[in-house]
Design a protein around this motif. Structure first.
Motif, PDB file in Angstrom:
ATOM      1  N   THR A 110      25.394  -8.333  47.818  1.00  0.00           N
ATOM      2  CA  THR A 110      24.361  -9.136  47.155  1.00  0.00           C
ATOM      3  C   THR A 110      22.950  -8.590  47.353  1.00  0.00           C
ATOM      4  OG1 THR A 110      24.200 -10.574  49.102  1.00  0.00           O
ATOM      5  CG2 THR A 110      25.754 -11.230  47.371  1.00  0.00           C
ATOM      6  N   GLU A 111      22.830  -7.407  47.940  1.00  0.00           N
ATOM      7  CA  GLU A 111      21.503  -6.837  48.208  1.00  0.00           C
ATOM      8  C   GLU A 111      20.658  -6.793  46.936  1.00  0.00           C
ATOM      9  OE1 GLU A 111      19.495  -2.751  50.040  1.00  0.00           O
ATOM     10  OE2 GLU A 111      21.637  -2.835  49.560  1.00  0.00           O
ATOM     11  N   GLN A 112      19.452  -7.315  47.035  1.00  0.00           N
ATOM     12  CA  GLN A 112      18.586  -7.422  45.859  1.00  0.00           C
ATOM     13  C   GLN A 112      17.838  -6.113  45.628  1.00  0.00           C
ATOM     14  OE1 GLN A 112      16.392 -11.139  45.563  1.00  0.00           O
ATOM     15  NE2 GLN A 112      17.792 -12.101  47.020  1.00  0.00           N
ATOM     16  N   SER A 113      18.581  -5.161  45.121  1.00  0.00           N
ATOM     17  CA  SER A 113      18.034  -3.845  44.811  1.00  0.00           C
ATOM     18  C   SER A 113      18.761  -3.313  43.583  1.00  0.00           C
ATOM     19  CB  SER A 113      18.240  -2.890  45.991  1.00  0.00           C
ATOM     20  OG  SER A 113      18.033  -1.549  45.589  1.00  0.00           O
ATOM     21  N   LEU A 114      18.033  -2.673  42.695  1.00  0.00           N
ATOM     22  CA  LEU A 114      18.668  -2.116  41.502  1.00  0.00           C
ATOM     23  C   LEU A 114      19.565  -0.933  41.841  1.00  0.00           C
ATOM     24  CD1 LEU A 114      15.754  -2.365  38.901  1.00  0.00           C
ATOM     25  CD2 LEU A 114      17.760  -3.847  39.140  1.00  0.00           C
ATOM     26  N   ASP A 115      19.474  -0.435  43.077  1.00  0.00           N
ATOM     27  CA  ASP A 115      20.417   0.591  43.529  1.00  0.00           C
ATOM     28  C   ASP A 115      21.798  -0.012  43.784  1.00  0.00           C
ATOM     29  OD1 ASP A 115      18.491   2.576  43.436  1.00  0.00           O
ATOM     30  OD2 ASP A 115      17.849   2.222  45.511  1.00  0.00           O
ATOM     31  N   ASN A 116      21.828  -1.331  43.911  1.00  0.00           N
ATOM     32  CA  ASN A 116      23.088  -2.054  44.070  1.00  0.00           C
ATOM     33  C   ASN A 116      23.640  -2.335  42.675  1.00  0.00           C
ATOM     34  OD1 ASN A 116      25.148  -3.897  44.429  1.00  0.00           O
ATOM     35  ND2 ASN A 116      23.907  -5.431  45.490  1.00  0.00           N
ATOM     36  N   PRO A 117      24.751  -1.715  42.286  1.00  0.00           N
ATOM     37  CA  PRO A 117      25.255  -1.894  40.913  1.00  0.00           C
ATOM     38  C   PRO A 117      25.630  -3.339  40.592  1.00  0.00           C
ATOM     39  CG  PRO A 117      26.888  -0.779  42.289  1.00  0.00           C
ATOM     40  CD  PRO A 117      25.622  -0.827  43.086  1.00  0.00           C
ATOM     41  N   PHE A 118      26.039  -4.098  41.594  1.00  0.00           N
ATOM     42  CA  PHE A 118      26.372  -5.507  41.357  1.00  0.00           C
ATOM     43  C   PHE A 118      25.101  -6.307  41.063  1.00  0.00           C
ATOM     44  CE2 PHE A 118      29.830  -3.857  43.920  1.00  0.00           C
ATOM     45  CZ  PHE A 118      30.948  -4.376  43.288  1.00  0.00           C
ATOM     46  N   TYR A 119      24.066  -6.068  41.854  1.00  0.00           N
ATOM     47  CA  TYR A 119      22.806  -6.769  41.608  1.00  0.00           C
ATOM     48  C   TYR A 119      22.206  -6.341  40.268  1.00  0.00           C
ATOM     49  CZ  TYR A 119      18.023  -8.407  41.990  1.00  0.00           C
ATOM     50  OH  TYR A 119      16.823  -9.025  41.738  1.00  0.00           O
ATOM     51  N   ALA A 120      22.353  -5.079  39.913  1.00  0.00           N
ATOM     52  CA  ALA A 120      21.824  -4.603  38.629  1.00  0.00           C
ATOM     53  C   ALA A 120      22.478  -5.350  37.469  1.00  0.00           C
ATOM     54  CB  ALA A 120      22.051  -3.099  38.499  1.00  0.00           C
ATOM     55  N   LEU A 121      23.785  -5.566  37.552  1.00  0.00           N
ATOM     56  CA  LEU A 121      24.478  -6.332  36.512  1.00  0.00           C
ATOM     57  C   LEU A 121      24.014  -7.785  36.510  1.00  0.00           C
ATOM     58  CD1 LEU A 121      28.134  -4.978  36.906  1.00  0.00           C
ATOM     59  CD2 LEU A 121      26.569  -4.546  35.003  1.00  0.00           C
ATOM     60  N   TYR A 122      23.887  -8.359  37.698  1.00  0.00           N
ATOM     61  CA  TYR A 122      23.406  -9.738  37.825  1.00  0.00           C
ATOM     62  C   TYR A 122      22.018  -9.872  37.201  1.00  0.00           C
ATOM     63  CZ  TYR A 122      20.584 -13.273  40.245  1.00  0.00           C
ATOM     64  OH  TYR A 122      19.688 -14.277  40.530  1.00  0.00           O
ATOM     65  N   ASN A 123      21.130  -8.974  37.564  1.00  0.00           N
ATOM     66  CA  ASN A 123      19.748  -9.029  37.087  1.00  0.00           C
ATOM     67  C   ASN A 123      19.681  -8.883  35.569  1.00  0.00           C
ATOM     68  OD1 ASN A 123      16.831  -9.034  37.864  1.00  0.00           O
ATOM     69  ND2 ASN A 123      16.881  -7.030  36.858  1.00  0.00           N
ATOM     70  N   SER A 124      20.491  -7.981  35.040  1.00  0.00           N
ATOM     71  CA  SER A 124      20.512  -7.762  33.595  1.00  0.00           C
ATOM     72  C   SER A 124      20.996  -9.005  32.857  1.00  0.00           C
ATOM     73  CB  SER A 124      21.421  -6.572  33.270  1.00  0.00           C
ATOM     74  OG  SER A 124      21.566  -6.415  31.875  1.00  0.00           O
ATOM     75  N   GLU A 125      22.031  -9.640  33.385  1.00  0.00           N
ATOM     76  CA  GLU A 125      22.578 -10.827  32.717  1.00  0.00           C
ATOM     77  C   GLU A 125      21.601 -11.996  32.761  1.00  0.00           C
ATOM     78  OE1 GLU A 125      26.551 -11.770  33.989  1.00  0.00           O
ATOM     79  OE2 GLU A 125      27.240  -9.695  33.735  1.00  0.00           O
TER      80      GLU A 125
END
Length: 533
Positions: A191-206
């Motif tokens: 859940t790391e809030q960094s765009l280097d984290n692919p899961f967070y990047a998907l979350y942020n995009s959605e």
């Protein structure tokens, strides 16, 4: 690729749940799995043993199903297969007509005929089976396995290394608090809030494109460090109270379930699910707690009455995507999960938080640590003596005297004949020497040591459930058939106490208000005295 698809690799039904020797091609989901990989202490030890292994050595990586053996082995087998032999799964054979035992026989035969170290991934149960059923030509290996299983480290050959997942516990109890380093690192990385984290990047995009959904709200909730800590506390309670072990596979599936099920995270934690961790955590549902404050909240919610602190919380959690919460139970679970999150704290939630505190786990952790770190000196001696005197020995005294509750503090009931009760006076105290030299390892229990008139009794394993029962006995509770396992332990202690009591020279006989004392005077005569109370 969306967030739900990416999170699906965590599910136990995913093809990524168990690692196998695939080819080197990497698909997108494999890269997501690689991102959340956490190197554990046992992997560090395994890598050290692997890289330093000599031709005549066997390394056994052993544990239980789902603990991560295959993940570790497949990470290193491709890199080292030219110089080391790997037997990745000892529960499998190489052809349909061969048993797993026979496959191991063949592997050990090959090992003895070449100059490569052998690395074996094997379950503890299979180790036991091979020790009994393996071929006689490998009696040396079988003897080594038996020595390991029986904790006879001195009988294990120096060229055999056993790395056991049980020796690397998933939970730790320390002065700083109780946690699971593995679970904490995994959830934090996911859940790391960094765009280097692919899961967070998907979350942020959605969230940017379509706003919050229940899934993104759950991801946002789990990204809060305080929520992570409370989730891990629930896992610890499941370990201590329900004896539920935490494996890597179960943890990943657990996180998938609480994120991806239909409800909000705080409801998913306590809902029906095909996950062994959630099944046990359901028992700790905060909405099942009944106190004046909680019952008052439920009543007010049903009547549509809202405290301003509660209204403020409802508005604040909308920033996380939590909008449609329909029941009082759900709100109680939400408050429970956010009880340590500073941005949502107010007087109203603080009042509810008090009723959510679990003093039993904290009490057990404190006593466990006292036994683990006991140095025999004054301050610790005083603290540990308080537990023995006020909790353990007091409960044993109450249980022993349950049929004669008016006996004095040092008197212990022995038997009853025709309405006459017999008792003896005993000095029962902690055995500080045994406590100091004892080895406290696994968090599931610690051994308590008591002396009766100078005789040290057998170690008494104290689990959190037994500690709870001891506390209840001191409050007047009478154990029943539902406390069977704990009662067996108490009965064993009482039997040992009676054995010591039978050597006493002085016996008390009681009936109604009469009390008689019979003393054996140097085996020459008995002196009888008595009085009316």
């Amino acid at each position: 690729m969306n967030l739900a698809q990416a999170l699906s690799i965590l599910s136990k039904s995913s093809p990524y749940a168990v690692s196998t020797e695939r080819d080197n091609t990497q698909d997108l989901l494999s890269s997501y799995k690689d991102y959340i990989y956490i190197q554990t202490d046992i992997e560090t030890a395994f890598k050290s043993a692997l890289t330093s292994a000599k031709p005549s050595e066997i390394i056994f990586l052993c544990g239980s199903s789902g603990d991560g053996k295959s993940e570790i082995l497949t990470r290193y087998s491709q890199q080292y297969k030219a110089t080391r032999d790997f037997h990745l799964d000892a529960t499998h054979s190489f052809n349909p007509s061969q048993t797993a035992i026979q496959a191991l026989d063949d592997r050990f035969t090959q090992f003895k005929g070449n100059d490569k170290p052998l690395i074996v991934g094997i379950n503890i149960g299979m180790l036991g089976n091979y020790a009994e059923e393996g071929a006689d030509q490998h009696n040396d290996v079988k003897a080594s396995i038996k020595a390991f299983l029986e904790n006879r480290a001195e009988d294990i050959p120096t060229n055999h290394t056993f790395l056991d997942f049980e020796q690397y516990p998933k939970f730790t109890l320390t002065q700083e608090g109780s946690t699971s380093d593995f679970a904490a690192k995994f959830i934090a990385r996911l859940t790391e809030q960094s765009l280097d984290n692919p899961f967070y990047a998907l979350y942020n995009s959605e969230v940017e494109k379509q706003g919050h959904t229940i899934l993104t709200a759950n991801f946002a909730l789990l990204a809060l460090e305080s929520v992570q800590n409370n989730v891990i506390s629930l896992l610890l309670k499941a370990r201590l109270i329900k004896d539920q072990f935490l494996t890597a596979r179960a943890l990943l599936d657990f996180v998938f379930q609480i994120l991806a099920m239909d409800g909000y995270l705080f409801d998913n934690l306590f809902s029906e699910a095909d996950n062994e961790l959630i099944e046990h955590i359901q028992c700790f549902d905060p909405s099942n707690i009944h106190t004046r404050k909680i019952d008052e909240f439920v009543l007010q919610f049903g009547l549509g009455i809202e405290d301003k602190g509660f209204s403020a919380l409802k508005e604040q959690v909308k920033s996380l995507g939590v909008f449609d919460v329909e029941t009082a139970s759900s709100y109680l679970r939400l408050v429970y999960l956010l009880k340590d999150e500073e941005q949502f704290v107010n007087d109203y939630t603080n009042a509810l938080k008090v009723d959510f505190e679990n003093t039993l786990v904290n009490q057990y952790a404190d006593i466990w640590l006292l036994h683990k770190e006991f140095d025999g000196l004054g301050k610790q001696r005083q603290k540990i003596n308080r537990f023995y005197k006020d909790t353990l020995i007091s409960a044993i005294h109450c249980y022993c005297n349950r049929n004669s509750p008016l006996l004095d503090r040092d008197a212990y009931f022995i038997s009853e004949y025709n309405g006459f009760k017999t008792a003896v006076e005993l000095e029962v105290k902690p055995d500080f020497t045994a406590i100091k030299t004892s080895d406290v390892g696994k968090i599931g229990a610690f051994n308590a040591y008591i002396q009766v008139d100078g005789h040290t009794l057998l170690p008494m394993p104290i689990s959190i459930n037994l500690l709870e029962l001891l506390t209840k006995i001191n409050q007047g509770y009478r154990p029943n058939k539902h406390d069977k396992n704990a009662v067996l332990l108490l009965d064993e202690v009482i039997e040992q106490i009676i054995t010591v009591a039978n050597e006493k020279d002085t016996l008390f006989i009681l009936k109604d208000d009469k009390r008689y004392k019979i003393a054996n005077e140097d085996d020459e005569y008995f002196e009888v005295s008595g009085n009316l109370r």
